[in-house]
Design a protein around this motif. Structure first.
Motif, PDB file in Angstrom:
ATOM      1  N   PHE A   1     -17.548   6.346  12.018  1.00 28.36           N
ATOM      2  CA  PHE A   1     -18.374   5.689  11.006  1.00 28.36           C
ATOM      3  C   PHE A   1     -17.557   5.391   9.743  1.00 28.36           C
ATOM      4  CE2 PHE A   1     -20.941   8.309  13.756  1.00 28.36           C
ATOM      5  CZ  PHE A   1     -21.951   7.454  14.143  1.00 28.36           C
ATOM      6  N   GLY A   2     -16.244   5.367   9.885  1.00 25.67           N
ATOM      7  CA  GLY A   2     -15.383   5.026   8.761  1.00 25.67           C
ATOM      8  C   GLY A   2     -15.081   6.180   7.829  1.00 25.67           C
ATOM      9  N   LEU A   3     -15.363   7.388   8.243  1.00 26.63           N
ATOM     10  CA  LEU A   3     -15.100   8.572   7.440  1.00 26.63           C
ATOM     11  C   LEU A   3     -13.926   9.344   8.035  1.00 26.63           C
ATOM     12  CD1 LEU A   3     -18.831   9.674   7.132  1.00 26.63           C
ATOM     13  CD2 LEU A   3     -17.425   8.863   5.216  1.00 26.63           C
TER      14      LEU A   3
ATOM     15  N   LEU B   1     -28.758  15.627  22.522  1.00 23.37           N
ATOM     16  CA  LEU B   1     -28.626  15.658  23.977  1.00 23.37           C
ATOM     17  C   LEU B   1     -29.039  14.333  24.605  1.00 23.37           C
ATOM     18  CD1 LEU B   1     -29.962  19.253  24.710  1.00 23.37           C
ATOM     19  CD2 LEU B   1     -27.637  18.429  25.089  1.00 23.37           C
ATOM     20  N   ARG B   2     -30.017  13.664  24.014  1.00 23.14           N
ATOM     21  CA  ARG B   2     -30.472  12.377  24.546  1.00 23.14           C
ATOM     22  C   ARG B   2     -29.640  11.199  24.032  1.00 23.14           C
ATOM     23  NH1 ARG B   2     -36.020  14.623  23.861  1.00 23.14           N
ATOM     24  NH2 ARG B   2     -36.105  13.678  21.779  1.00 23.14           N
ATOM     25  N   GLY B   3     -28.641  11.486  23.182  1.00 24.79           N
ATOM     26  CA  GLY B   3     -27.792  10.431  22.651  1.00 24.79           C
ATOM     27  C   GLY B   3     -28.475   9.528  21.651  1.00 24.79           C
ATOM     28  N   GLU B   4     -29.498  10.032  20.940  1.00 22.61           N
ATOM     29  CA  GLU B   4     -30.274   9.203  20.019  1.00 22.61           C
ATOM     30  C   GLU B   4     -30.186   9.679  18.573  1.00 22.61           C
ATOM     31  OE1 GLU B   4     -34.130   9.643  21.817  1.00 22.61           O
ATOM     32  OE2 GLU B   4     -34.583  11.475  20.678  1.00 22.61           O
ATOM     33  N   ALA B   5     -29.215  10.546  18.268  1.00 26.22           N
ATOM     34  CA  ALA B   5     -29.131  11.105  16.917  1.00 26.22           C
ATOM     35  C   ALA B   5     -28.930  10.024  15.863  1.00 26.22           C
ATOM     36  CB  ALA B   5     -28.010  12.134  16.839  1.00 26.22           C
ATOM     37  N   VAL B   6     -28.125   9.027  16.157  1.00 25.26           N
ATOM     38  CA  VAL B   6     -27.848   7.981  15.162  1.00 25.26           C
ATOM     39  C   VAL B   6     -29.112   7.193  14.839  1.00 25.26           C
ATOM     40  CG1 VAL B   6     -26.545   5.860  14.736  1.00 25.26           C
ATOM     41  CG2 VAL B   6     -25.419   7.824  15.784  1.00 25.26           C
ATOM     42  N   GLU B   7     -29.992   7.035  15.810  1.00 24.89           N
ATOM     43  CA  GLU B   7     -31.231   6.285  15.587  1.00 24.89           C
ATOM     44  C   GLU B   7     -32.350   7.163  15.040  1.00 24.89           C
ATOM     45  OE1 GLU B   7     -28.536   4.449  18.130  1.00 24.89           O
ATOM     46  OE2 GLU B   7     -29.659   6.249  18.708  1.00 24.89           O
ATOM     47  N   LYS B   8     -32.330   8.456  15.332  1.00 23.88           N
ATOM     48  CA  LYS B   8     -33.468   9.318  15.005  1.00 23.88           C
ATOM     49  C   LYS B   8     -33.239  10.241  13.806  1.00 23.88           C
ATOM     50  CE  LYS B   8     -36.277   8.382  18.581  1.00 23.88           C
ATOM     51  NZ  LYS B   8     -37.692   8.008  18.470  1.00 23.88           N
ATOM     52  N   VAL B   9     -32.042  10.771  13.668  1.00 20.50           N
ATOM     53  CA  VAL B   9     -31.776  11.757  12.608  1.00 20.50           C
ATOM     54  C   VAL B   9     -31.458  11.022  11.309  1.00 20.50           C
ATOM     55  CG1 VAL B   9     -30.283  13.659  11.883  1.00 20.50           C
ATOM     56  CG2 VAL B   9     -30.938  13.432  14.305  1.00 20.50           C
ATOM     57  N   PRO B  10     -32.255  11.210  10.242  1.00 23.14           N
ATOM     58  CA  PRO B  10     -32.081  10.424   9.018  1.00 23.14           C
ATOM     59  C   PRO B  10     -30.667  10.450   8.445  1.00 23.14           C
ATOM     60  CG  PRO B  10     -34.182  11.556   8.948  1.00 23.14           C
ATOM     61  CD  PRO B  10     -33.470  12.056  10.180  1.00 23.14           C
ATOM     62  N   VAL B  11     -30.009  11.599   8.454  1.00 19.66           N
ATOM     63  CA  VAL B  11     -28.649  11.679   7.920  1.00 19.66           C
ATOM     64  C   VAL B  11     -27.729  10.690   8.621  1.00 19.66           C
ATOM     65  CG1 VAL B  11     -26.585  13.141   7.894  1.00 19.66           C
ATOM     66  CG2 VAL B  11     -28.748  14.043   7.042  1.00 19.66           C
TER      67      VAL B  11
ATOM     68  N   ILE C   1     -25.754   7.261   7.375  1.00 22.33           N
ATOM     69  CA  ILE C   1     -24.309   7.121   7.531  1.00 22.33           C
ATOM     70  C   ILE C   1     -23.969   5.849   8.304  1.00 22.33           C
ATOM     71  CG2 ILE C   1     -22.292   8.121   8.698  1.00 22.33           C
ATOM     72  CD1 ILE C   1     -23.376  10.894   7.953  1.00 22.33           C
ATOM     73  N   ALA C   2     -24.753   5.563   9.327  1.00 24.81           N
ATOM     74  CA  ALA C   2     -24.445   4.448  10.222  1.00 24.81           C
ATOM     75  C   ALA C   2     -24.981   3.106   9.742  1.00 24.81           C
ATOM     76  CB  ALA C   2     -25.014   4.748  11.614  1.00 24.81           C
ATOM     77  N   ALA C   3     -25.792   3.071   8.698  1.00 25.94           N
ATOM     78  CA  ALA C   3     -26.429   1.823   8.262  1.00 25.94           C
ATOM     79  C   ALA C   3     -25.386   0.768   7.889  1.00 25.94           C
ATOM     80  CB  ALA C   3     -27.347   2.092   7.077  1.00 25.94           C
ATOM     81  N   PRO C   4     -25.428  -0.423   8.483  1.00 22.34           N
ATOM     82  CA  PRO C   4     -24.464  -1.496   8.153  1.00 22.34           C
ATOM     83  C   PRO C   4     -24.639  -1.976   6.721  1.00 22.34           C
ATOM     84  CG  PRO C   4     -25.620  -1.946  10.229  1.00 22.34           C
ATOM     85  CD  PRO C   4     -26.357  -0.841   9.558  1.00 22.34           C
ATOM     86  N   ILE C   5     -23.536  -2.325   6.083  1.00 18.64           N
ATOM     87  CA  ILE C   5     -23.578  -2.759   4.691  1.00 18.64           C
ATOM     88  C   ILE C   5     -24.413  -4.025   4.540  1.00 18.64           C
ATOM     89  CG2 ILE C   5     -21.474  -4.151   4.825  1.00 18.64           C
ATOM     90  CD1 ILE C   5     -22.442  -1.835   1.893  1.00 18.64           C
TER      91      ILE C   5
END
Length: 471
Positions: free
Chosen positions: A272-274, A344-354, A358-362
């Motif tokens: 994520f560029g970090l 585990l379901r591979g959905e953390a980027v879509e579901k977990v607010p943090v 972090i992943a939100a496009p500029i």
């Protein structure tokens, strides 16, 4: 009567002018609080305010506005201390704002666990008592590669519990650069002392090698403690051994390797560029016997301290008397379980607010900021600027993410609301409904889009409208 006598009588006149408690309770602006808080509480607060007013008068101060003071104190009691806040600071894991907001599913699971009975320590199939960690231990094992896991109330407790279980009365090796204060007065030397362990510092502030650990091992040594630099950096002429090197040394010499990882990253932050933040999975794969980390930082769950590692060691930690004193409650367990399932379901980027932040496009952030500005254009002219957001919460020190903010300069504020300063606008937003917390920089109020949840956009705009043009 001379001037001195008149001065001496003034406090007495001011004291006599103070209203009685019964009079205060009947005032239209005070009476409704008796229904909201109960008359007994209002009486007690009124007595406290009057006592403070008398103290001020006797100290030579002017008599205060007792009614206004009492109303303010009662209003503070009615307004929930932990009310939801819109975070527009640009700090994603903001410790002062409760660190990580949990996912909608995790929040619902926590609510259900709080308001109903739960199968916390019972096996429903057999009807017999069961362990509260069975589900979480299995989820943590699947996610991290560790044999077992345990959840307590925060990471400081996790570290203290592990050290108390295995290291009391023995020596623990710590790199001098890692004998640090992590936050909130949590100092590694103090924690070691509290656990009964003896700290043995090795290496130097900026350079520590495996040989430094090896040369410090004695018959009294029981463990090597590795502490991740989660909230600071040492740069320049530095050296630190890899965790796998420490694991090889510990295994060869019969010691435990304990890793305090802090932030609890489960995803590769470099994607994520970090900078790359060591993950729990990497620590286990490198050979750490026990890894401690937070549940409410980069993991993105409720406040918790998590310990993963070898099954036999986790079982010993669970049996320690301190484990009961620091165990997590059912709501934290429910929210943590849901959060782990997101990974585990591979959905953390879509579901977990943090991770959503972090992943939100500029480009998406800029679009949202333009929408804010357009909705406010009739009352104030805000500037859309590029800025830098930070992860925060003792994670990824010095690392930033490009972001977008709505900037409201002092001159613009003064034109819209004469006499209103930047600081006063920021204060009014903080005490508004809902509270909005931004940051003041270079005589401008900045409202950073990256840390505002998309579903809060309308509420933020309306909060600004109320402050700038009261309805």
């Amino acid at each position: 009567m001379n001037e001195r006598s008149t001065r001496d009588l003034q406090p007495q006149r001011h004291l006599r002018s103070l209203p009685a408690v019964s009079t205060l309770l009947q005032l239209p602006e005070i009476h409704p609080f008796a229904e909201a808080l109960g008359e007994r509480a209002v009486v007690q607060v009124a007595q406290e305010v009057l006592a403070a007013a008398r103290h001020r008068i006797l100290a030579g101060e002017s008599p205060p506005d007792v009614v206004g003071w009492l109303r303010h104190e009662l209003q503070r009691l009615i307004r929930p201390r932990l009310e939801p806040v819109i975070n527009a600071t640009g700090v994603i894991i903001h410790t002062n704002l409760g660190r990580a907001p949990v996912s909608e599913e995790a929040a619902f699971a926590m609510l259900e666990a709080a308001r109903r009975y739960t199968a916390l320590e019972i096996e429903l199939e057999s009807g017999r008592r069961g362990g509260r960690m069975a589900e979480l231990s299995r989820l943590l094992s699947l996610l991290t590669g560790a044999e077992a896991g345990l959840v307590v109330n925060n990471n400081a407790a996790a570290v203290l519990l592990v050290l108390s279980t295995f290291c009391a009365g023995r020596s623990v090796l710590v790199s001098r650069s890692q004998a640090v204060e992590i936050g909130g007065g949590f100092r590694i030397p103090d924690v070691l002392r509290q656990s009964g362990a003896r700290l043995v510092e090795v290496g130097t502030t900026n350079r520590t090698y495996v040989r430094d650990y090896a040369e410090a091992i004695t018959d009294e040594t029981v463990a090597i403690l590795s502490v991740h630099w989660s909230n600071f950096r040492i740069i320049g002429f530095t050296a630190q051994p890899e965790l796998r090197e420490l694991a090889e040394l510990a295994q060869t010499r019969g010691l435990l390797l304990i890793e305090d990882l802090g932030s609890g990253a489960m995803l590769d932050t470099a994607a994520f560029g970090l900078a790359h933040e060591p993950t729990v999975q990497e620590a286990i794969a490198a050979g750490a016997d026990l890894v401690c980390f937070s549940g409410d930082k980069l993991l993105g769950g409720p406040q918790a301290g998590i310990i993963v590692g070898r099954k036999e060691l986790i079982e010993r930690v669970e049996r320690h008397p301190l484990a009961r004193a620091v165990r997590a409650d059912k709501t934290a367990l429910a929210g943590t379980a849901v959060t782990l399932r997101h990974y585990l379901r591979g959905e953390a980027v879509e579901k977990v607010p943090v991770w959503r932040m972090i992943a939100a496009p500029i480009e998406v952030l800029a679009q949202r900021c333009r929408a804010w500005a357009e909705q406010l254009a009739d009352i104030i002219e805000g500037e859309i600027i590029r800025t830098e957001a930070t992860v925060g919460g003792g994670s990824l020190p010095g690392e930033t993410l490009p972001s977008v903010a709505l900037a409201i300069p002092a001159a613009t504020i003064a034109r819209s609301v004469p006499g209103l300063s930047v600081d006063e606008l920021a204060r009014r937003l903080r005490i508004g409904q809902p509270p909005v917390v931004g940051r003041v920089d270079d005589d401008r109020l900045l409202l950073d889009v990256r840390t505002v949840l998309p579903e809060q956009d309308d509420a933020l705009v309306q909060a600004l409208r109320r402050v700038l043009r009261p309805m």
